[in-house]
Design a protein around this motif. Structure first.
Motif, PDB file in Angstrom:
ATOM      1  N   UNK A   1      63.197  38.771 177.810  1.00 11.08           N
ATOM      2  CA  UNK A   1      63.534  39.550 178.813  1.00 11.08           C
ATOM      3  C   UNK A   1      62.445  40.714 178.053  1.00 11.08           C
ATOM      4  N   UNK A   2      60.989  40.256 177.744  1.00 13.71           N
ATOM      5  CA  UNK A   2      60.884  40.730 177.042  1.00 13.71           C
ATOM      6  C   UNK A   2      59.889  41.479 177.792  1.00 13.71           C
ATOM      7  N   UNK A   3      59.442  41.302 178.838  1.00 14.59           N
ATOM      8  CA  UNK A   3      58.259  42.120 179.626  1.00 14.59           C
ATOM      9  C   UNK A   3      59.198  43.197 180.327  1.00 14.59           C
ATOM     10  N   UNK A   4      60.920  43.004 180.579  1.00 17.08           N
ATOM     11  CA  UNK A   4      61.673  44.044 181.244  1.00 17.08           C
ATOM     12  C   UNK A   4      62.180  45.467 180.165  1.00 17.08           C
ATOM     13  N   UNK A   5      61.630  44.355 179.488  1.00 16.49           N
ATOM     14  CA  UNK A   5      62.652  45.363 177.760  1.00 16.49           C
ATOM     15  C   UNK A   5      61.468  46.362 177.517  1.00 16.49           C
ATOM     16  N   UNK A   6      60.152  46.105 177.262  1.00 12.53           N
ATOM     17  CA  UNK A   6      59.057  46.625 177.320  1.00 12.53           C
ATOM     18  C   UNK A   6      59.396  47.712 178.482  1.00 12.53           C
ATOM     19  N   UNK A   7      59.228  47.746 180.199  1.00 10.24           N
ATOM     20  CA  UNK A   7      58.835  48.247 180.647  1.00 10.24           C
ATOM     21  C   UNK A   7      59.656  49.448 180.755  1.00 10.24           C
ATOM     22  N   UNK A   8      61.154  49.119 180.080  1.00  8.66           N
ATOM     23  CA  UNK A   8      62.245  50.343 179.823  1.00  8.66           C
ATOM     24  C   UNK A   8      61.598  51.187 178.599  1.00  8.66           C
TER      25      UNK A   8
ATOM     26  N   UNK B   1      60.829  38.019 170.499  1.00  6.42           N
ATOM     27  CA  UNK B   1      58.763  37.457 170.564  1.00  6.42           C
ATOM     28  C   UNK B   1      58.588  39.336 170.095  1.00  6.42           C
ATOM     29  N   UNK B   2      57.924  38.415 169.051  1.00  9.98           N
ATOM     30  CA  UNK B   2      57.727  40.483 168.223  1.00  9.98           C
ATOM     31  C   UNK B   2      56.455  40.943 168.398  1.00  9.98           C
ATOM     32  N   UNK B   3      56.301  41.623 168.127  1.00  9.29           N
ATOM     33  CA  UNK B   3      54.978  42.069 169.674  1.00  9.29           C
ATOM     34  C   UNK B   3      54.454  43.742 168.628  1.00  9.29           C
ATOM     35  N   UNK B   4      53.487  43.443 168.418  1.00 10.25           N
ATOM     36  CA  UNK B   4      53.091  45.587 167.965  1.00 10.25           C
ATOM     37  C   UNK B   4      51.552  46.219 169.367  1.00 10.25           C
ATOM     38  N   UNK B   5      52.412  47.510 169.379  1.00  8.49           N
ATOM     39  CA  UNK B   5      51.648  48.402 170.522  1.00  8.49           C
ATOM     40  C   UNK B   5      50.782  49.473 169.597  1.00  8.49           C
TER      41      UNK B   5
END
Length: 72
Positions: free
Chosen positions: A49-56, A1-5
């Motif tokens: 694992x996207x949410x876990x990666x983002x939290x880290x 998944x690819x997202x911009x922040x």
């Protein structure tokens, strides 16, 4: 998944590079780019694992740049 922040209150290009380097080492990250001028981070990580990666990565941002805020 690819997202911009959006990363608000990012103070310097050196900090942006440190965030990018540290985030790239997180397990599950395929690719990450932090642009200081646009205050944007593009994250490509494993879907499951996207949410876990983002939290880290949010923790990494706060460690390197305490005033910065990572927004979805």
């Amino acid at each position: 998944m690819k997202k911009a922040f959006k990363i608000r209150e990012l103070d310097c290009a050196h900090c942006a590079q440190e965030i990018e380097d540290a985030a790239a080492k997180v397990s599950g990250v395929n690719k990450v780019r932090v642009n200081f001028l646009s205050e944007r981070m593009t994250l490509d990580a494993e879907d499951e694992r996207f949410d876990e990666v983002l939290a880290e990565i949010k923790k990494i941002v706060k460690t390197i740049e305490p005033d910065a805020v990572l927004e979805a």
